[in-house]
Design a protein around this motif. Structure first.
Motif, PDB file in Angstrom:
ATOM      1  N   UNK A   1      43.806  39.026  47.255  1.00  0.00           N
ATOM      2  CA  UNK A   1      43.353  37.711  47.701  1.00  0.00           C
ATOM      3  C   UNK A   1      44.443  36.671  47.468  1.00  0.00           C
ATOM      4  N   UNK A   2      44.151  35.423  47.766  1.00  0.00           N
ATOM      5  CA  UNK A   2      45.148  34.357  47.736  1.00  0.00           C
ATOM      6  C   UNK A   2      45.818  34.229  46.368  1.00  0.00           C
ATOM      7  N   UNK A   3      47.075  33.800  46.357  1.00  0.00           N
ATOM      8  CA  UNK A   3      47.752  33.559  45.075  1.00  0.00           C
ATOM      9  C   UNK A   3      46.979  32.569  44.211  1.00  0.00           C
ATOM     10  N   UNK A   4      47.077  32.735  42.919  1.00  0.00           N
ATOM     11  CA  UNK A   4      46.490  31.817  41.945  1.00  0.00           C
ATOM     12  C   UNK A   4      47.649  31.199  41.172  1.00  0.00           C
ATOM     13  N   UNK A   5      47.648  29.874  41.053  1.00  0.00           N
ATOM     14  CA  UNK A   5      48.779  29.174  40.439  1.00  0.00           C
ATOM     15  C   UNK A   5      50.086  29.521  41.145  1.00  0.00           C
ATOM     16  N   UNK A   6      50.007  29.705  42.476  1.00  0.00           N
ATOM     17  CA  UNK A   6      51.151  30.050  43.321  1.00  0.00           C
ATOM     18  C   UNK A   6      51.692  31.447  43.026  1.00  0.00           C
ATOM     19  N   UNK A   7      50.927  32.281  42.340  1.00  0.00           N
ATOM     20  CA  UNK A   7      51.412  33.594  41.910  1.00  0.00           C
ATOM     21  C   UNK A   7      50.461  34.701  42.355  1.00  0.00           C
ATOM     22  N   UNK A   8      51.031  35.826  42.715  1.00  0.00           N
ATOM     23  CA  UNK A   8      50.280  37.061  42.949  1.00  0.00           C
ATOM     24  C   UNK A   8      51.215  38.228  42.670  1.00  0.00           C
ATOM     25  N   UNK A   9      51.079  38.868  41.538  1.00  0.00           N
ATOM     26  CA  UNK A   9      49.960  38.817  40.582  1.00  0.00           C
ATOM     27  C   UNK A   9      49.958  37.543  39.746  1.00  0.00           C
ATOM     28  N   UNK A  10      48.774  37.192  39.282  1.00  0.00           N
ATOM     29  CA  UNK A  10      48.583  36.029  38.430  1.00  0.00           C
ATOM     30  C   UNK A  10      47.918  36.456  37.129  1.00  0.00           C
ATOM     31  N   UNK A  11      48.241  35.747  36.067  1.00  0.00           N
ATOM     32  CA  UNK A  11      47.682  36.061  34.753  1.00  0.00           C
ATOM     33  C   UNK A  11      46.215  35.677  34.667  1.00  0.00           C
ATOM     34  N   UNK A  12      45.849  34.547  35.256  1.00  0.00           N
ATOM     35  CA  UNK A  12      44.467  34.064  35.129  1.00  0.00           C
ATOM     36  C   UNK A  12      43.418  35.064  35.613  1.00  0.00           C
ATOM     37  N   UNK A  13      43.539  35.637  36.818  1.00  0.00           N
ATOM     38  CA  UNK A  13      42.522  36.615  37.242  1.00  0.00           C
ATOM     39  C   UNK A  13      42.453  37.828  36.320  1.00  0.00           C
ATOM     40  N   UNK A  14      43.599  38.274  35.834  1.00  0.00           N
ATOM     41  CA  UNK A  14      43.602  39.412  34.916  1.00  0.00           C
ATOM     42  C   UNK A  14      42.783  39.099  33.672  1.00  0.00           C
ATOM     43  N   UNK A  15      43.063  37.962  33.042  1.00  0.00           N
ATOM     44  CA  UNK A  15      42.349  37.617  31.811  1.00  0.00           C
ATOM     45  C   UNK A  15      40.867  37.389  32.067  1.00  0.00           C
ATOM     46  N   UNK A  16      40.540  36.700  33.154  1.00  0.00           N
ATOM     47  CA  UNK A  16      39.124  36.427  33.438  1.00  0.00           C
ATOM     48  C   UNK A  16      38.320  37.711  33.602  1.00  0.00           C
ATOM     49  N   UNK A  17      38.928  38.712  34.246  1.00  0.00           N
ATOM     50  CA  UNK A  17      38.201  39.972  34.426  1.00  0.00           C
ATOM     51  C   UNK A  17      38.043  40.730  33.107  1.00  0.00           C
TER      52      UNK A  17
END
Length: 362
Positions: free
Chosen positions: A266-282
C-alpha cells in the motif's frame, strides 16, 4: 565534490545542486585518483562517489578520501544492480556514510525525479550533521563563507524525558533505521547476537529492493544467525532475523500461537515503503508490552508515532544518541518525544538490550 566518470552525470548532478540556495558543488572529478588529489585543497563536506570508474574506482578511492579529509561524509552512488548493492554495503562497512542508487539511464538528462529527490535529501541530512561541528572549529575558508548555513537554534533543546522499561520480558526485537543504518545494524547485531537465541528480530531499513536482499546476507554474516528478507506467510521464529524487503511494508499477523509475516504494498507511510510505523503497529496487537524497539540513525521521523504507541502499551523503546548517529532524525524524534527508556551511544545499545532480553535490570 562530485566524482563520476560520466560527464553527463557530473553535469546533471551539478546543475541540480548549484540551483539550490544551500548547496554548492565545489569541485567535480572524473575518477577516484583525481578526487584524492583534489580533496585536501577543496572545502568539501560531502563527496558523491561513483563506484565503477577507470584509473581508480570508488572502493579504492574511499579510504584514501577519508584519510585525506577526516570527517568528510562520502555518499556512494551506483546503478541499482545486485553487484553494486553488495559493493555499496561493503563501502558502508569501510566508512561511507550512505549510498544513493543511480538511474539506469541519463540520456538527454532525463534522470528519474526520485533520484534527484533522494540525492538532495541525503546531502542536506548529512550536511546538517557536519556543518555545526565545523562552525565550532577554526575559521571557515572563503568558499565556506559564501555558503549559507542553517541558522543556530533559538534556544537550547529541552532535556530528554526517559521512561521505565517494560515489566514484561521481551518476546521480539523490532529495529527501525535509515541513513547510516546498515553500518549501525552490523555493529549492533554483531554484538547482540549471543542474546538472540530466545527471540526473533525484525528490521525495517529504508532501502530499495535490490539492496535489502544483500543487506540480509551481510547481517547474517556479522550476526552469525539466519537472516532473510521477509515474505508473506513466513513464520517468525526465535533466533532468526527478518528484514523488510524494499517496496513493501513488513507487517505481522497471529495465527494461533504463531506469528507470520504479511507484506503490504500500500501507499508509503512517512514517505517510506517499507516504513517502521506499520511494522510496529502490527506487532503491538500481537506482543503488547513484550516488544523491545530500537530506533537507529536515519532521516525523518518514521517510527516515532508507532513507537509512542509501543511505549503507551507497556513496551520498551530505545534510541541511538546524536553523537553516534550519522543523521539524528529518526532516533532524535523518538528521544525528543519523551517515550524512550534510554538514549545511548551505538556501542552501549547492545549491552542494554541484552540485559532487557534476559529480564535483568538495564
Amino acid at each position: 565534490m562530485v566524482v563520476d566518470d560520466s560527464v553527463v552525470i557530473r553535469g546533471l548532478i551539478s546543475r541540480w545542486l548549484d540551483a539550490l540556495p544551500d548547496i554548492e558543488v565545489a569541485v567535480t572529478c572524473r575518477n577516484g585518483e583525481d578526487a584524492v588529489k583534489k580533496i585536501a585543497d577543496a572545502d568539501v563536506d560531502i563527496v558523491i562517489l561513483d563506484i565503477e570508474m577507470p584509473v581508480m574506482d570508488g572502493m579504492t578511492a574511499l579510504p584514501k578520501l577519508l584519510q585525506a579529509a577526516p570527517g568528510v561524509r562520502v555518499l556512494m552512488a551506483s546503478t541499482l544492480t545486485r553487484r553494486n548493492a553488495d559493493i555499496s554495503l561493503k563501502a558502508l562497512k569501510l566508512g561511507a556514510a550512505d549510498y544513493v542508487p543511480k538511474p539506469e539511464s541519463t540520456r538527454e538528462g532525463n534522470a528519474p525525479e526520485e533520484f534527484q529527490r533522494e540525492l538532495v535529501a541525503k546531502i542536506r541530512g548529512l550536511g546538517r550533521r557536519r556543518r555545526p561541528a565545523m562552525r565550532a572549529g577554526s575559521a571557515a575558508s572563503p568558499a565556506a563563507a559564501r555558503r549559507p548555513l542553517s541558522p543556530a537554534p533559538a534556544a537550547a533543546p529541552k532535556p530528554i524525558v526517559l521512561q521505565p522499561a517494560s515489566k514484561t520480558r521481551p518476546r521480539i526485537v523490532a529495529i527501525g533505521s535509515s541513513t547510516g543504518g546498515p553500518r549501525a545494524l552490523f555493529d549492533l547485531l554483531g554484538a547482540l547476537s549471543p542474546s538472540l537465541a530466545r527471540l526473533p528480530v525484525v528490521i525495517t531499513q529504508h532501502m530499495p529492493a535490490t539492496f535489502t536482499s544483500i543487506l540480509a546476507e551481510h547481517i547474517e554474516g556479522v550476526a552469525k544467525r539466519p537472516c532473510v528478507e521477509g515474505q508473506t506467510g513466513m513464520k517468525v521464529e526465535p533466533g532468526k532475523i527478518y528484514v523488510a524487503p524494499g517496496g513493501f511494508h513488513m507487517m505481522f499477523e497471529a495465527k494461533g500461537t504463531d506469528t507470520f509475516i504479511k507484506l503490504d504494498d500500500s501507499a508509503p507511510v512517512n514517505f517510506c515503503r517499507p516504513s517502521v510505523d506499520p511494522m510496529l503497529d502490527s506487532l503491538i496487537a500481537i506482543y503488547g508490552p513484550a516488544i523491545l524497539t530500537c530506533i537507529l540513525t536515519g532521516m525523518g521521523h518514521d517510527g516515532r508515532d508507532a513507537a509512542r504507541r509501543v511505549q503507551q502499551g507497556g513496551g520498551t523503546v530505545l534510541a541511538q544518541d546524536e553523537e553516534t548517529s550519522v543523521v539524528w532524525g529518526m532516533p532524535g524524534a523518538v528521544a525528543q518525544a519523551g517515550i524512550c527508556h534510554k538514549v545511548l551511544p551505538l556501542g552501549q545499545l547492545a549491552e542494554t538490550m541484552a540485559r532487557l532480553i534476559v529480564g535483568g535490570v538495564s
